[in-house]
Design an enzyme around this catalytic site. Structure first.
Site, PDB file in Angstrom:
ATOM      1  N   TYR A 268      -3.651  -7.799  13.739  1.00  0.00           N
ATOM      2  CA  TYR A 268      -4.404  -8.367  14.667  1.00  0.00           C
ATOM      3  C   TYR A 268      -5.755  -9.385  14.221  1.00  0.00           C
ATOM      4  O   TYR A 268      -6.083 -10.598  14.061  1.00  0.00           O
ATOM      5  CB  TYR A 268      -4.157  -8.034  15.449  1.00  0.00           C
ATOM      6  CG  TYR A 268      -4.749  -8.797  16.986  1.00  0.00           C
ATOM      7  CD1 TYR A 268      -3.515  -9.932  17.153  1.00  0.00           C
ATOM      8  CD2 TYR A 268      -5.379  -8.975  17.157  1.00  0.00           C
ATOM      9  CE1 TYR A 268      -3.784 -10.361  18.599  1.00  0.00           C
ATOM     10  CE2 TYR A 268      -6.241  -9.084  18.693  1.00  0.00           C
ATOM     11  CZ  TYR A 268      -4.816 -10.484  19.340  1.00  0.00           C
ATOM     12  OH  TYR A 268      -5.132 -11.622  20.145  1.00  0.00           O
TER      13      TYR A 268
ATOM     14  N   LYS B 174      -6.288 -13.289  13.629  1.00  0.00           N
ATOM     15  CA  LYS B 174      -7.119 -14.262  13.846  1.00  0.00           C
ATOM     16  C   LYS B 174      -8.695 -14.305  12.907  1.00  0.00           C
ATOM     17  O   LYS B 174      -8.852 -15.498  13.265  1.00  0.00           O
ATOM     18  CB  LYS B 174      -7.888 -13.183  15.197  1.00  0.00           C
ATOM     19  CG  LYS B 174      -6.701 -12.788  15.997  1.00  0.00           C
ATOM     20  CD  LYS B 174      -6.066 -13.730  16.370  1.00  0.00           C
ATOM     21  CE  LYS B 174      -4.611 -13.880  17.517  1.00  0.00           C
ATOM     22  NZ  LYS B 174      -4.394 -15.421  18.653  1.00  0.00           N
TER      23      LYS B 174
HETATM   24  P1  NAD Z   1       1.554 -12.698  25.949  1.00  0.00           P
HETATM   25  O1  NAD Z   1       2.084 -11.760  24.926  1.00  0.00           O
HETATM   26  O2  NAD Z   1       1.711 -12.988  27.551  1.00  0.00           O
HETATM   27  O3  NAD Z   1       1.986 -13.954  25.285  1.00  0.00           O
HETATM   28  C1  NAD Z   1       2.305 -14.969  23.607  1.00  0.00           C
HETATM   29  C2  NAD Z   1       3.832 -15.139  23.967  1.00  0.00           C
HETATM   30  O4  NAD Z   1       3.525 -15.790  22.899  1.00  0.00           O
HETATM   31  C3  NAD Z   1       5.061 -14.861  24.777  1.00  0.00           C
HETATM   32  O5  NAD Z   1       5.434 -16.237  25.663  1.00  0.00           O
HETATM   33  C4  NAD Z   1       5.459 -14.516  23.798  1.00  0.00           C
HETATM   34  O6  NAD Z   1       7.016 -14.266  23.357  1.00  0.00           O
HETATM   35  C5  NAD Z   1       5.608 -15.723  22.495  1.00  0.00           C
HETATM   36  N1  NAD Z   1       5.798 -15.435  21.576  1.00  0.00           N
HETATM   37  C6  NAD Z   1       5.293 -14.127  20.694  1.00  0.00           C
HETATM   38  N2  NAD Z   1       5.895 -14.501  19.461  1.00  0.00           N
HETATM   39  C7  NAD Z   1       6.327 -15.037  19.026  1.00  0.00           C
HETATM   40  C8  NAD Z   1       6.589 -16.587  17.964  1.00  0.00           C
HETATM   41  N3  NAD Z   1       7.500 -15.372  17.042  1.00  0.00           N
HETATM   42  N4  NAD Z   1       7.374 -17.245  18.357  1.00  0.00           N
HETATM   43  C9  NAD Z   1       6.940 -17.943  19.592  1.00  0.00           C
HETATM   44  N5  NAD Z   1       6.379 -17.258  20.396  1.00  0.00           N
HETATM   45  C10 NAD Z   1       6.192 -15.965  20.502  1.00  0.00           C
HETATM   46  O7  NAD Z   1       0.022 -12.818  25.585  1.00  0.00           O
HETATM   47  P2  NAD Z   1      -1.417 -13.011  26.069  1.00  0.00           P
HETATM   48  O8  NAD Z   1      -2.089 -12.166  26.745  1.00  0.00           O
HETATM   49  O9  NAD Z   1      -0.701 -14.384  26.752  1.00  0.00           O
HETATM   50  O10 NAD Z   1      -1.964 -14.046  24.735  1.00  0.00           O
HETATM   51  C11 NAD Z   1      -1.645 -15.372  24.281  1.00  0.00           C
HETATM   52  C12 NAD Z   1      -2.935 -15.733  23.083  1.00  0.00           C
HETATM   53  O11 NAD Z   1      -4.165 -15.301  23.066  1.00  0.00           O
HETATM   54  C13 NAD Z   1      -2.427 -14.784  21.718  1.00  0.00           C
HETATM   55  O12 NAD Z   1      -2.162 -15.222  20.104  1.00  0.00           O
HETATM   56  C14 NAD Z   1      -3.066 -13.687  21.034  1.00  0.00           C
HETATM   57  O13 NAD Z   1      -3.369 -13.226  20.413  1.00  0.00           O
HETATM   58  C15 NAD Z   1      -4.489 -14.453  22.276  1.00  0.00           C
HETATM   59  N6  NAD Z   1      -5.949 -13.467  23.209  1.00  0.00           N
HETATM   60  C16 NAD Z   1      -5.101 -12.543  24.499  1.00  0.00           C
HETATM   61  C17 NAD Z   1      -6.089 -11.624  25.157  1.00  0.00           C
HETATM   62  C18 NAD Z   1      -6.012 -11.019  25.901  1.00  0.00           C
HETATM   63  O14 NAD Z   1      -6.817 -10.452  26.235  1.00  0.00           O
HETATM   64  N7  NAD Z   1      -4.826 -11.144  26.388  1.00  0.00           N
HETATM   65  C19 NAD Z   1      -7.268 -12.185  23.943  1.00  0.00           C
HETATM   66  C20 NAD Z   1      -7.983 -12.784  22.591  1.00  0.00           C
HETATM   67  C21 NAD Z   1      -6.722 -13.137  22.489  1.00  0.00           C
END
Ligand code: NAD
Length: 249
Positions: A156, A160
Site C-alpha cells: 500500500y 501511495k
Molecule cells: P473505500 O474502500 O470505502 O472506497 C474505495 C472505493 O474504491 C470502493 O467503492 C471500491 O469498490 C472502489 N474500488 C476498489 N477497487 C476498485 C477498482 N479496481 N476499480 C474501481 N473501483 C475500485 O475506501 P476509502 O477509505 O473511501 O478510500 C478512498 C481512497 O482514499 C483510497 O485510495 C484510499 O487508499 C485513500 N485513503 C483512505 C484513508 C482512510 O483512512 N480511509 C486514508 C488515506 C488514504
C-alpha cells in the site's frame, strides 16, 4: 473552470467513502459527474441520487481501474457521451496488509494494480483529450503513509508513494497544456474501518494527531474540490496533506 457550465468529472471508486464525499463536494449545477466503481450496486445508486439532489448530473460507469482495456473502453464511452473530461479524481484504492516476511505476490500485485497502475491507466486515457481541450485537472488520492511509511503495508505504501512520483512527473509533462496534476494525502480518516478498531489501537493513533481526532471524508473532499476549482489555477505538482498535523512537511 468552476464557472463553465459544461464541466465533466470522473471520480474512480466513487460509490462510497471518500470517493462519495468527493463527488458530493464537487457537485453543483452545470457539472456532470461520472461515478466509477468496480461493481456498481446500491451504494453507487444512492450516491448518484445524492449528487443529483445537489443539482449536478450523475452517471454511473462500471470498470476495474486495474484493467487498462476496461479503462479505455470506459473513457471512450464518457468522451463519446460528453465530448470532454475536465476533472479526473483517481480515488479507487484497496489494501491487502501483511508484514513483508509474509506478504504474498498476489497481495503486492493486487494493491499496486489498483492503486498505482489504476491511476496510470486513467491518466493515460484522459491525457490526450485533456491536451486537445487545452485544460484539465487531475487529482490523485495518496496517503500520509506514502510519505511516512507504515509497518505492515509495504504494498500500500509503495503504491501511495508511487502516486506522488507519478503526480509530479505528469504535472511536468502536461503543464504547458494548462493541465494541473496534484495529490491529496489523507491521514487517518473516520471510516467504518477506523470505527471497528480496538480502543487501544484507536488511542495510539489519536496520540499521533495534534488536532486530537480522526479526519472526515468531507475534509478530504474539500481539498479535492479546492484543487478542482478556479482558486487553484496556479497549483501543480503538489501534495496537499489532510492529516490533522500528524505529519508536517
Ligand atoms: P473505500 O474502500 O470505502 O472506497 C474505495 C472505493 O474504491 C470502493 O467503492 C471500491 O469498490 C472502489 N474500488 C476498489 N477497487 C476498485 C477498482 N479496481 N476499480 C474501481 N473501483 C475500485 O475506501 P476509502 O477509505 O473511501 O478510500 C478512498 C481512497 O482514499 C483510497 O485510495 C484510499 O487508499 C485513500 N485513503 C483512505 C484513508 C482512510 O483512512 N480511509 C486514508 C488515506 C488514504
Amino acid at each position: 473552470m468552476m464557472n463553465d457550465n459544461s464541466r465533466i468529472a470522473l471520480v474512480t471508486g466513487g460509490a462510497r467513502g471518500i470517493g462519495r464525499a468527493i463527488a458530493l463536494a464537487l457537485a453543483q449545477p452545470g457539472l456532470t459527474i461520472y461515478l466509477n466503481d468496480v461493481v456498481l450496486g446500491e451504494e453507487a445508486v444512492r450516491t448518484q441520487q445524492e449528487v443529483e439532489a445537489k443539482g449536478a448530473a450523475a452517471r454511473l460507469v462500471e470498470f476495474n481501474v486495474a484493467d487498462a482495456a476496461a479503462v479505455n473502453q470506459g473513457l471512450d464511452y464518457i468522451l463519446k457521451e460528453s465530448g470532454r473530461l475536465d476533472i479526473l479524481v483517481n480515488n479507487a484504492g484497496i489494501t491487502r496488509d501483511n508484514l513483508i516476511v509474509r506478504m504474498k505476490e498476489t497481495e503486492w500485485d493486487a494493491v499496486l494494480g489498483v492503486n498505482l497502475k489504476g491511476a496510470f491507466n486513467c491518466i493515460r486515457a484522459v491525457s490526450r483529450p485533456m491536451v486537445k481541450q487545452r485544460g484539465g485537472r487531475i487529482i490523485n488520492i495518496s496517503s500520509v503513509v506514502g510519505v511516512m511509511g507504515n509497518a505492515g503495508q509495504a504494498n500500500y505504501v509503495a503504491s501511495k508513494a508511487g502516486l506522488i512520483g507519478l503526480t509530479k512527473t505528469v504535472a511536468r509533462e502536461l503543464a504547458s497544456r494548462n493541465i494541473t496534476v496534484n495529490a491529496v494525502a489523507p491521514g487517518f480518516i473516520q471510516t467504518e474501518m477506523t470505527e471497528a478498531l480496538p480502543e487501544v489501537t484507536r488511542n495510539l493513533m489519536l496520540a499521533q494527531i495534534p488536532l486530537g481526532r480522526f479526519g472526515t471524508s468531507e475534509e478530504v473532499a474539500q481539498a479535492v474540490a479546492f484543487l478542482a476549482s478556479d482558486a487553484a489555477t496556479y497549483i501543480t505538482g503538489q501534495v496537499i496533506h489532510v492529516n490533522g498535523g500528524m505529519l508536517m512537511v
